[in-house]
Scaffold this motif. Structure first.
Motif, short mmCIF file in Angstrom:
data_model
loop_
_atom_site.label_atom_id
_atom_site.label_comp_id
_atom_site.label_asym_id
_atom_site.label_seq_id
_atom_site.Cartn_x
_atom_site.Cartn_y
_atom_site.Cartn_z
N LYS A 97 0.83 -1.20 0.00
CA LYS A 97 0.00 0.00 0.00
C LYS A 97 0.87 1.26 0.00
O LYS A 97 2.04 1.23 0.42
N ASP A 98 0.30 2.37 -0.46
CA ASP A 98 0.99 3.64 -0.35
C ASP A 98 0.70 4.24 1.02
O ASP A 98 -0.10 3.69 1.79
N TYR A 105 -0.44 -3.13 -4.87
CA TYR A 105 -0.17 -4.47 -5.40
C TYR A 105 -0.64 -5.49 -4.38
O TYR A 105 -0.49 -5.29 -3.16
N THR A 106 -1.19 -6.58 -4.89
CA THR A 106 -1.63 -7.69 -4.03
C THR A 106 -1.00 -8.98 -4.53
O THR A 106 -1.01 -9.25 -5.73
N ILE A 144 5.06 0.28 -8.73
CA ILE A 144 4.30 1.00 -7.69
C ILE A 144 4.04 2.44 -8.09
O ILE A 144 3.64 3.26 -7.26
N GLY A 145 4.28 2.78 -9.34
CA GLY A 145 4.02 4.14 -9.79
C GLY A 145 4.99 5.14 -9.17
O GLY A 145 6.19 4.90 -9.09
N LEU A 152 3.87 -2.45 3.92
CA LEU A 152 3.68 -3.87 3.69
C LEU A 152 2.74 -4.44 4.73
O LEU A 152 2.90 -4.18 5.93
N GLU A 153 1.78 -5.22 4.29
CA GLU A 153 0.91 -5.97 5.19
C GLU A 153 0.90 -7.41 4.71
O GLU A 153 0.54 -7.68 3.56
N ALA A 154 1.31 -8.33 5.58
CA ALA A 154 1.47 -9.73 5.17
C ALA A 154 0.82 -10.66 6.17
O ALA A 154 0.87 -10.43 7.39
N LEU A 155 0.21 -11.72 5.63
CA LEU A 155 -0.41 -12.76 6.44
C LEU A 155 0.12 -14.10 5.98
O LEU A 155 0.00 -14.46 4.81
#
Length: 339
Positions: A97-98, A105-106, A144-145, A152-155
């Motif tokens: 995420k920004d 991006y996912t 990411i432009g 970052l968010e990760a599971l």
């Protein structure tokens, strides 16, 4: 035609070198990516997040590295000795995420022993009962432009398929990642075309009969000057016998011409000269092949071996055709060991 052959051969050589450069550039880009940062993950701990500063001029790439322990293994039957591959499958979901929380991006995949990106491993200690190893999965690259910082968010969830466990888990972000698609495509295009043009140019260059200078013009023998048919056939056999190497005879490219030459050279100077020329070429090819084999560790050796294979067959056939016409033939790129 001689000039055309030279230009085609030169173009083929340039294309061949271009293919090598393309593959090397793609390999270099892949192995020299810059690490922007990483976050530690734990299994079944919900979403874990961290902010990172990145270089947005090129693409980014995710990678996950972890120490895996598994009691489920796959036997590797292709290995010279019995070996085992640890099996594992950890579901992964990542959001990039920004700073404002917009998703850039996912990525979602089951990080597994047989799936998800480019996999590498080290420090493997495995038996038929299982074991442990460190694995790294390099995942997809993405843009990411204009964002120069990301969240970052990760599971990462438990392996419910094989029951493997993971520790020391690191989610790594690489920036300055260069897309290699164009390099790889150009390499695969240039790789076959280069040798083909080189061989065509070589054939045109060799078969061209010079004109305009009577002093250097090769004059075809008249019927009265032609060696006897049996002599020409034996000279052809000298050249063509080198090809038995390609049907599985060890060192056949040397043994074949050597046997024919030693048993027939006293019957005709034409056969004697053809035998010496053929053996010089075969010895030279052997040296070139050994050098190319040594260079196989940097990939270019495989390409050189392919070029040597085509050149050996092509020139041997051309030499046999010249012998059938009653002409002496001098192989190019040949060291004159026997005079």
């Amino acid at each position: 035609m001689r000039r055309t052959g030279f230009l085609l051969g030169l173009l083929g050589l340039v294309m061949f070198i271009g293919a090598v450069v393309s593959f090397f550039t793609a390999f270099y880009n892949t192995t020299h990516e810059h690490e922007a940062g990483r976050i530690g993950l734990q299994l079944d701990q919900g979403y874990q997040s961290a902010p990172l500063q990145v270089d947005n001029e090129q693409q980014l790439r995710l990678a996950i590295r972890m120490q895996v322990e598994s009691h489920s293994v796959q036997e590797v039957t292709a290995a010279a000795e019995t070996a085992f591959q640890a099996r594992y499958r950890f579901p992964l979901l990542v959001y990039v995420k920004d700073p404002a929380g917009n998703i850039l991006y996912t990525y979602e995949c089951n990080i597994a022993w047989d799936a998800c990106g480019q996999r590498s491993q080290k420090d493997a200690v495995l038996t038929s009962q299982g074991g442990s190893l460190q694995v790294t999965h390099k995942l997809n690259s993405f843009d990411i432009g204009a964002a120069d910082s990301i969240q970052l968010e990760a599971l990462l969830n438990t392996d419910t398929t094989y029951g493997a466990t993971a520790s020391d888990i690191q989610l790594i972000v690489y920036d300055q990642v260069i897309a290699n698609t164009a390099w790889v495509v150009s390499g695969f295009v240039l790789l076959p075309l280069g040798p083909i043009l080189f061989i065509i140019g070589l054939i045109l260059f060799i078969l061209h009969q010079p004109t305009g200078n009577p002093a250097v013009t090769e004059v075809a023998p008249t019927d009265t000057e032609l060696p006897e048919v049996s002599v020409r056939n034996m000279a052809m056999a000298v050249h063509l016998s080198a090809l038995i190497a390609w049907v599985g005879v060890p060192f056949g490219h040397i043994i074949g011409p050597l046997v024919v030459w030693l048993t027939q050279k006293d019957k005709s100077d034409f056969i004697d000269r053809a035998g010496r020329e053929s053996l010089n070429f075969q010895l030279s090819i052997t040296i070139y092949s050994v050098l190319a084999f040594i260079l196989c560790f940097i990939f270019i050796g495989f390409l050189l071996l392919a070029a040597i294979f085509v050149m050996h067959i092509t020139l041997s056939i051309i030499a046999a055709m010249r012998a059938n016409e009653g002409r002496h033939y001098r192989y190019p790129l040949t060291i004159r060991f026997i005079r």
